[in-house]
Design a protein around this motif. Structure first.
Motif, PDB file in Angstrom:
ATOM      1  N   UNK A 216       0.784  -1.255   0.086  1.00  0.00           N
ATOM      2  CA  UNK A 216       0.089   0.057  -0.184  1.00  0.00           C
ATOM      3  C   UNK A 216       0.788   1.352  -0.013  1.00  0.00           C
ATOM      4  N   UNK A 217       0.210   2.204  -0.601  1.00  0.00           N
ATOM      5  CA  UNK A 217       0.836   3.588  -0.500  1.00  0.00           C
ATOM      6  C   UNK A 217       0.174   4.355   0.531  1.00  0.00           C
ATOM      7  N   UNK A 218       0.728   4.999   1.601  1.00  0.00           N
ATOM      8  CA  UNK A 218      -0.101   5.424   2.595  1.00  0.00           C
ATOM      9  C   UNK A 218      -1.017   6.696   2.056  1.00  0.00           C
TER      10      UNK A 218
ATOM     11  N   UNK B  98       0.413   4.368  12.193  1.00  0.00           N
ATOM     12  CA  UNK B  98       0.851   4.724  10.820  1.00  0.00           C
ATOM     13  C   UNK B  98      -0.292   5.645   9.855  1.00  0.00           C
ATOM     14  N   UNK B  99       0.086   6.131   8.893  1.00  0.00           N
ATOM     15  CA  UNK B  99      -0.927   6.796   8.083  1.00  0.00           C
ATOM     16  C   UNK B  99      -1.783   5.940   7.697  1.00  0.00           C
ATOM     17  N   UNK B 100      -1.701   4.540   7.268  1.00  0.00           N
ATOM     18  CA  UNK B 100      -2.695   3.423   6.887  1.00  0.00           C
ATOM     19  C   UNK B 100      -3.605   3.230   7.930  1.00  0.00           C
TER      20      UNK B 100
ATOM     21  N   UNK C 118       4.815  -4.397   4.064  1.00  0.00           N
ATOM     22  CA  UNK C 118       3.287  -4.170   3.580  1.00  0.00           C
ATOM     23  C   UNK C 118       3.094  -2.889   2.726  1.00  0.00           C
ATOM     24  N   UNK C 119       3.967  -2.044   3.285  1.00  0.00           N
ATOM     25  CA  UNK C 119       3.777  -0.600   2.909  1.00  0.00           C
ATOM     26  C   UNK C 119       5.109   0.165   2.418  1.00  0.00           C
TER      27      UNK C 119
ATOM     28  N   UNK D  56       6.686   4.025   3.176  1.00  0.00           N
ATOM     29  CA  UNK D  56       5.755   4.459   4.243  1.00  0.00           C
ATOM     30  C   UNK D  56       6.623   5.594   4.936  1.00  0.00           C
TER      31      UNK D  56
END
Lengths: 398, 398, 398
Positions: free
Chosen positions: A209-211, A371-373, B112-113, B116
Motif C-alpha cells: 500500500x501507499x500511505x 501510521x498513516x494507513x 506491507x507498505x 511508508x
C-alpha cells in the motif's frame, strides 16, 4: 479506578476524541448484537450465551426466540445451574422455585411459597430479540431505552430480500475491539500472503500500500447505521484500488517475500481486486467481492468477556431460487468455510490473540504507534465515540 | 497504589532507609544483568528471554550478540509469536511487516507498505549487550542513560584474565530479593546440614553462630561495584571465622542435630572453613573458597517477573592452560554441578520458594523479625537504596 | 478499598444495620470455631488447617491439643514446608532453626545461633484450644482478648452430658456466609424435594410456606450464645408449624411438582413435621427433630478462605449407655451419613457453590431481592452485626 468504569480515568482522559471507545471494554449498550445462528436455537431448548459480559438464556417458543438474564432476582443464582421449565412459557429457579415468564420476565409464581406477595411485583431482565437472515440478534439495552430498528445496527443491504447467507461462529481469545480493528486494518493483508485462499481463488493480495490512498468515508445517515467505508469504493460496484496483481516485499532493497503469480485474463484480474470494506456500529465489518466476485463476507466481533469475543463469519450472495440457495449452501460448507473462514480468517484469529497480550493492558492503548494507513482505525474509534448509544460498565455484569 | 509503583506508598514510607529496595520488586534499572550463557546463544538463532519483566530477544550475528525488545512498536505484538528474519541484520514483525535493524533498532522497512513515511523515523528498544566469561550480559537502562562499564556491576576480580568459569541456570519461583537475601544469610546454613556436599568435601558447616561476629563491610569504591562483604575476610586470603569444625544443635538443652565429624588434618580443616562472602549490585553473591579451597562460587538472582528469578550459579577457578581449563570443565560437570549447584543450592531454591509465600505480600516486609545475625541483610538493603541507578516500575513492562 | 477491609467502604455504608456482617468476609474474630474432629488429631501428629484465612498447625501432646500459627516469626516461612519437632513440646523452623514451645509459643532456641539474644523475647502466635463432644475448637482472637467460655459460642444444649455426636466434614467452595444463610433459609426446602432422605424417613417437606408465618426469635442471653431460632418452636418440644403433609407445587395454576405421599399414622406424621431451627454466632445452625425424631443435626459453616468454608455436619442424640452410643455410631455411618449428610446436604452444597458466583462479587449483596420469608436472614445479619466480637481483616492473613 472508578467503580463504574473498566478503564482508569487517568488513561481515558488522554484520548478525549475516542474515550467512549476506550471505555467500552465490554462493548456498547443499547445496540443489537448477533449471538447465535437460528439453527442453533431449536424449539423448546434452553441455550446459554454470554453477551457484553451478561449471562443470557435463549429459548424458542412456538417459533419465536425469547431472551432473559441468566440470574434469578432473589438470591442471584443462575437458572442454568439446573434448568427447570415446567410450562412452555416459564422458567423456574431451581433454588426456591421463583418462576418467571419468558416473554415479559414477570415473576408469576414462587413454588416454595404460593401466594407470596412478591409475585407479580418483580421481573427478571429480558432482552428484545430479532431474527434475521438466519441469525438471532439480541438487544442489550438500558431499562426504558427506546429500541431502534435492527436495520440501524447492521450494514446497508444486509437485510435485502434477495441476500442469502451461510456462516459459522468462532471463539476468539481477544477483546472485541482488537477483533474489529484487525478486520479493517488495511496493512494486515501481510499475514494472509500464504493463505490457501490465494491460490484457491487465483487472487492477488493488495500488499504494498501507499500511505493515504485508502482514506475511509464516514457514514452517518440519521435513519441508518453509522460506520465507515473505503473511500474509493462505491457500494455494489466493481471499481477498486487494489492495483498490484503481483506483490514482492522488500527488506533493505532485497526481494524477500513473493506473492503467487496468477494466470488470468485482465478482466478476471480486475474482478479479483475489486474489494471494498466497511465497518458499522456496534461491531461488524464487511468486505465486498470477497471471497468471490459478487459475494460479500461479514465479520462480527461480538463482545463476550473482557478478553474474548465471538467471530461470526457470514458469507452472503444474492440468490433468487431455492436451487441457487442450495448451490450456495454446498459451496459454503465445502469451499468457503474451509478456504475462507478457516484458511484465511484463522490467521486473523491468531493475530487478534497475539495483539490481546498488548492491548489487554489498558495503558498500552496509549503506547501504540499508528501510521498513516491506520488512520481509518482512528476514524472508526472517533465514530464509535460519537455514535455509540451507551457503554457497558462493571455494574452491568454478573 | 500509584500507577508508577509496584508497592503501595503506605508501605514504602515505613522503610525510609531502604524504600528503593522495597520498591524494586522487578529490580533496578540502569544495571548490567547476566541473562544467558554464551553457549546458549548460538550464531543466527533468535533466543527469547525475560529480564526485569521485559520480554527480550537475543540474536548473535557474526559473533556479536544483539538484544531488542520483543514488541513491535506499531501494534505491540511480540515478534516471537512468529519469528521472521529475512536478512541477517533485521527482524520483521509477522503482523504488518514492520522491519527493524538488530543493531540500532531502526525501522528500516514496512513490507506491507514500502516507502511508508514512518520508515527511518522510529525504532524499537535495543539493549546494550556485553559478553564476558561465558555469560551474556544485558543492560536494562533508561533512554540516554550513560552506560557504565560492566566491571561496575560485577564483583572485584570477576573479570580477571586467569579466572575461568563454568555454570548453570535454574528457574526459581521467588522474587529476586528473596534470592539474594537467602544467599548471604549467615544463619541459613542450617538447611544445608544434610547436604551431600558436606561429606563429599569433608567440610564442616559453621552452624552455631554467635550474634554480631559477622558484621558486613560496605564497599563503595566510586570506580567499582557497590556491595558488602564479610568483615573478617580479606579478599583472596584464606583467613576465616568459621571456627566450629563439628556442630551440635540443641533444643531445650538436648542435643538434637549433629553435623558430620570430619577426619582431616588441622591444616585441611582450616582450609575448609576459610570461606568469605560478598554481594554486589545489582544482584550477585560470591562465596570464596567454596565449594573448594582456591575456588569461588557466584550466585546471581536475576529478576524475571515479580515472583520468579534466575539462579545463575557459576563456579570459578584460576586456570593458566587449556589443560587446566579442560580439567575444571570435567570437575564442574561431574562433581560440582551435581554436588554443589544441585546437592547444596537446591536447598536454597526450596527455601526461596517457601519464603516467597510470605514476602510476596508486600506488607509482610514490615512483619519480619530480624535478629542480630540478619543485620548484614539490612546493610545490603540500605546499600541498594543508596546506590541503585534506577527502579523498574510497571510502566516499563509489557 | 481500605487496606484494613476486604469490602469497599462505598458498599458497606449502604447497609448500616449489618455492615459488620458484610465486612466479615473471613469471619468474626474472638470466637470459637470447630476445626477438626478429635479423631483426626492423633497423638504426636502435626495437622495442618486453615481458619479465617490463617494457616494453623495442631498437635496433640499427652492428650491435649495445641495450636500455633504456621508461620515462623523470623522470615515468615511456614513450618509445614518441612516439619521438624525435635522434642515433644517444641517445633523448629526448618530454615534457621528457630524453635518454639507448642504451649506458649515462646522462642526457646535458635539452633543455628545458640544463645541468640532474641531467645525468650519473642513468641509465635498460639491459639486457645478446647475439645468438646469429639470436636477440636480453636479460638481465633486478638492479643489480650478475654477468652469467653466455649458455651457462649455453641447452641444451647450442645454440651449437655448425655448428648452424643457423630459427624463428618465437607469442603465447600463458597463463602461461609452463603453457607449459614443457606442452612436456615426456610424456602430452600424446594431443592430437597427429591432427596433420598424423604422416602427413607417417610417425611414430607414443608414446601408451600405462607409468608410471615416463620418469624425468627432473637436470643441474646448475656451469659449464653447469641442467635436466632424459629419463633413457634420451643426448644426441646415437639411442636411445629410444618403443617403440610403433602406438597404440590404450582406454576400458572398447573400442578408441576409433587411430593411423596407418606403412609403413616397422624401421630407419626406429626413427629416428622416437628422440626425447629436455630442459628448461633459465630456460624452454626441446628435443626431439631431432624433427620429423625428426638435427634438433631448441627451444621457449622466455618470460614476457611474468602471463597471456601468447612461444612461440619454433626448428628446428635441423647445416649445413656455405651450400647446406645455404639448403636448410634452404626446408624450414623450406615444410614445418616449417606442419607442425610450426603443425600440431603449435598444439595445444599451445590446451592452454596452456585450462590457464591453471585455473592462473591461484594456489590451484589446490594442487588439481592429478599422476600418476606427471608426476613429471618436479615435478623441474623443484624444480630451478627451487633454481637460479633471482632472482624477478620486482611492484615490478619498470611
Amino acid at each position: 479506578m472508578a467503580a463504574n468504569s473498566f478503564v482508569d480515568e487517568e488513561i481515558l482522559k488522554k484520548v478525549p476524541r475516542w474515550r467512549n471507545y476506550l471505555s467500552a471494554k465490554l462493548g456498547f449498550r443499547n445496540h443489537w448484537y448477533p449471538i447465535r445462528f437460528s439453527r442453533d436455537v431449536p424449539e423448546n431448548q434452553v441455550v446459554k450465551a454470554k453477551l457484553l459480559g451478561e449471562s443470557i438464556l435463549l429459548k424458542r417458543i412456538n417459533g419465536k426466540v425469547f431472551a432473559i438474564r441468566d440470574r434469578c432476582i432473589h438470591r442471584g443464582v443462575r437458572f442454568s445451574e439446573k434448568i427447570e421449565c415446567y410450562t412452555e412459557g416459564t422458567i423456574t429457579c431451581w433454588y426456591h422455585g421463583f418462576t418467571y415468564k419468558w416473554d415479559t420476565g414477570a415473576l408469576c409464581d414462587v413454588i416454595a411459597s404460593p401466594g407470596n406477595p412478591v409475585i407479580g411485583k418483580k421481573k427478571v431482565t429480558t432482552y428484545p430479540v430479532e431474527e434475521a437472515k438466519g441469525l438471532v440478534f439480541v438487544f442489550v439495552g438500558d431499562e426504558g431505552f427506546d429500541v431502534p430498528p435492527l436495520r440501524h445496527d447492521v450494514p446497508p443491504n444486509f437485510l435485502d430480500d434477495d441476500m442469502y447467507y451461510q456462516g459459522f461462529i468462532y471463539d476468539v481469545k481477544a477483546n472485541w475491539r482488537i477483533g474489529i480493528e484487525n478486520a479493517f486494518d488495511s496493512l494486515h493483508v501481510y499475514i494472509h500472503r500464504e493463505s490457501p485462499l490465494i491460490p484457491n481463488t487465483q487472487r492477488s493480495l493488495p500488499l504494498g500500500h501507499r500511505a493515504g490512498t485508502r482514506d475511509k468515508v464516514v457514514v452517518e445517515d440519521p435513519d441508518g447505521p453509522k460506520g465507515i467505508r473505503s473511500g474509493e469504493f462505491v457500494e455494489g460496484s466493481a471499481g477498486g484500488s487494489h492495483v498490484q496483481p503481483l506483490y514482492v516485499g522488500q527488506v533493505e532493497g532485497r526481494d524477500v517475500v513473493w506473492g503467487t503469480k496468477m494466470h488470468s485474463s485482465p478482466e478476471e484480474a480486475a474482478k479479483k481486486r475489486a474489494t471494498g470494506e466497511c465497518a458499522y456500529l456496534p461491531c461488524v465489518f464487511r468486505i465486498d467481492n470477497f471471497p468471490f466476485f459478487g459475494g460479500c463476507q461479514y465479520e462480527w466481533s461480538v463482545p463476550v468477556t473482557e478478553d474474548t469475543h465471538l467471530f461470526i463469519g457470514l458469507l452472503g450472495k444474492r440468490c433468487h431460487s431455492d436451487e441457487e440457495r442450495h448451490q450456495f449452501d454446498h459451496e459454503f460448507w465445502h469451499r468457503w468455510k474451509p478456504v475462507s473462514l478457516e484458511g484465511f480468517n484463522n490467521q486473523d484469529i491468531m493475530a487478534r490473540e497475539a495483539a490481546q497480550k498488548f492491548y489487554g493492558k489498558d495503558s498500552n492503548w496509549l503506547e501504540e504507534v499508528l501510521v498513516a494507513d491506520d488512520m481509518g482505525m482512528v476514524t472508526w474509534r472517533e465514530l464509535c465515540h460519537k455514535h455509540a448509544r451507551g457503554i457497558q460498565t462493571p455494574e452491568h455484569l454478573d
